[in-house]
Scaffold this motif. Sequence first.
Motif, short mmCIF file in Angstrom:
data_model
loop_
_atom_site.label_atom_id
_atom_site.label_comp_id
_atom_site.label_asym_id
_atom_site.label_seq_id
_atom_site.Cartn_x
_atom_site.Cartn_y
_atom_site.Cartn_z
N ARG A 167 1.56 25.63 -4.81
CA ARG A 167 0.91 24.39 -5.34
C ARG A 167 0.46 23.17 -3.90
O ARG A 167 0.88 23.34 -2.98
CB ARG A 167 2.94 23.10 -5.14
N HIS A 168 -0.64 23.06 -4.63
CA HIS A 168 -0.99 21.19 -3.77
C HIS A 168 -0.30 20.85 -3.21
O HIS A 168 -0.08 19.87 -4.66
CB HIS A 168 -2.41 21.43 -4.73
N ILE A 169 -0.61 20.00 -2.71
CA ILE A 169 -0.46 18.21 -2.02
C ILE A 169 -1.83 17.34 -2.09
O ILE A 169 -2.66 17.98 -1.14
CB ILE A 169 0.51 18.95 -1.21
N PRO A 170 -1.25 16.97 -2.32
CA PRO A 170 -2.83 15.45 -2.40
C PRO A 170 -2.71 15.37 -1.03
O PRO A 170 -1.97 14.93 -0.60
CB PRO A 170 -2.56 14.49 -3.17
N PRO A 171 -4.14 15.43 -0.24
CA PRO A 171 -3.91 14.71 0.76
C PRO A 171 -3.23 13.54 1.73
O PRO A 171 -3.82 12.18 0.85
CB PRO A 171 -5.23 15.04 1.63
N PRO A 172 -2.11 13.02 2.28
CA PRO A 172 -2.09 11.79 2.85
C PRO A 172 -2.47 11.28 3.51
O PRO A 172 -3.92 11.99 4.24
CB PRO A 172 -0.82 12.24 3.13
N ARG A 173 -3.34 9.77 3.10
CA ARG A 173 -3.38 9.24 3.65
C ARG A 173 -2.94 8.08 4.66
O ARG A 173 -1.62 7.81 4.19
CB ARG A 173 -4.09 7.97 3.19
N ASP A 174 -3.39 7.70 6.15
CA ASP A 174 -1.70 7.92 7.53
C ASP A 174 -2.35 6.78 7.68
O ASP A 174 -3.71 6.64 7.71
CB ASP A 174 -1.04 9.28 7.50
N ALA A 175 -2.51 5.81 8.61
CA ALA A 175 -2.57 4.87 10.06
C ALA A 175 -2.05 5.42 10.69
O ALA A 175 -1.56 6.73 11.50
CB ALA A 175 -1.63 3.21 9.92
N TRP A 176 -3.49 5.26 11.72
CA TRP A 176 -3.35 5.65 13.32
C TRP A 176 -3.36 5.13 14.37
O TRP A 176 -3.97 4.07 14.11
CB TRP A 176 -4.99 7.27 13.15
N LEU A 177 -2.95 5.22 15.33
CA LEU A 177 -3.01 4.05 16.14
C LEU A 177 -3.16 5.26 17.82
O LEU A 177 -3.33 6.14 17.98
CB LEU A 177 -1.58 3.33 16.66
N VAL A 178 -4.57 4.03 18.72
CA VAL A 178 -4.75 4.59 19.51
C VAL A 178 -4.37 3.62 20.64
O VAL A 178 -4.45 2.40 20.45
CB VAL A 178 -6.07 4.32 20.04
N LEU A 179 -3.46 3.66 21.40
CA LEU A 179 -2.58 3.24 22.92
C LEU A 179 -3.67 3.56 24.18
O LEU A 179 -3.78 4.60 24.56
CB LEU A 179 -1.52 3.66 23.04
N GLY A 180 -4.33 2.37 25.07
CA GLY A 180 -4.80 2.56 26.04
C GLY A 180 -4.62 1.32 27.39
O GLY A 180 -3.30 0.40 26.60
N GLY A 181 -5.74 1.17 28.38
CA GLY A 181 -4.80 -0.17 28.89
C GLY A 181 -6.08 -1.43 28.56
O GLY A 181 -5.68 -2.09 29.22
N VAL A 182 -6.83 -0.57 28.22
CA VAL A 182 -7.57 -2.42 27.91
C VAL A 182 -7.16 -2.76 26.33
O VAL A 182 -7.09 -1.82 25.43
CB VAL A 182 -9.09 -1.49 28.01
N ASP A 183 -6.77 -4.37 26.08
CA ASP A 183 -6.43 -4.79 25.19
C ASP A 183 -7.89 -4.96 24.14
O ASP A 183 -7.98 -6.27 25.22
CB ASP A 183 -5.70 -6.01 25.64
N ARG A 184 -8.31 -5.13 23.17
CA ARG A 184 -9.30 -5.28 22.58
C ARG A 184 -8.62 -5.63 21.12
O ARG A 184 -9.73 -5.09 20.29
CB ARG A 184 -11.10 -4.29 22.88
N SER A 185 -7.78 -4.71 20.69
CA SER A 185 -7.37 -5.52 18.88
C SER A 185 -7.24 -6.83 19.55
O SER A 185 -6.96 -7.84 20.07
CB SER A 185 -6.30 -4.95 18.89
N THR A 186 -7.25 -7.40 17.81
CA THR A 186 -7.13 -9.11 17.35
C THR A 186 -5.88 -8.38 16.94
O THR A 186 -5.35 -7.17 15.77
CB THR A 186 -8.02 -9.47 15.93
N VAL A 187 -5.04 -9.49 17.37
CA VAL A 187 -3.50 -9.87 17.26
C VAL A 187 -3.11 -10.42 16.42
O VAL A 187 -3.56 -12.04 16.56
CB VAL A 187 -2.64 -9.22 18.89
N TRP A 188 -2.43 -10.58 15.51
CA TRP A 188 -1.72 -11.87 14.17
C TRP A 188 -0.95 -12.13 15.48
O TRP A 188 0.41 -11.57 16.07
CB TRP A 188 -1.28 -11.27 13.58
#
Length: 191
Positions: A167-188
């Motif tokens: 049985r084929h299973i369609p490729p799931p789409r997943d959220a991925w996170l990168v964590l590090g020491g320099v905070d460069r994300s836009t945060v709500w």
Amino acid sequence: ISSACACETEVWMASSTFATLGPEGSNHHLVVQAYLDREEIAAAPLLCDDFGAVLQACTRDAADHIFICAAHGRCGEGVGAAQYKLGLKITDEFVSESQPLAILHRTDRPRSIALHPATREYASLSAYEEVIEVSSTVAAAEGLRAGAWDAALTATRFAGDGVTIARHIPPPRDAWLVLGGVDRSTVWKLG
């Protein structure tokens, strides 16, 4: 993958090491390598057996970034420990499609199936008498080839040599996170 800070990214990630789950050929490995290639980061990922080893790599300064799939069963624990024990921040997030998956069989009447716990809900498992949880989709395929179980929910690329796609299973789409020491994300901010 965000390119808003592309010129700054080159400076702060140029000599970075990214710790993630292995083994080689696992979804974590393939997606982190695609991320490094896309961001033009000349680094090899550090592949670890579990999130404890990923966190230890950052503690020992063997890695300065953690790369994790949000759908992984230990993601919350890993992100919590990374933020509150190691002082890391989520520095990037994106959505990636997984490698193509399938249920592979070795026999006509499989009784047992191996899978990574994160893939348990991808297909009905009611036809199998025994469901065996393993550490990765690669481990599921390796055990199938070795005869440890009759079926595996794994990557389609492991089909062949007596292993067929049931049985084929369609490729799931997943959220991925990168964590590090320099905070460069836009945060709500709430409230």
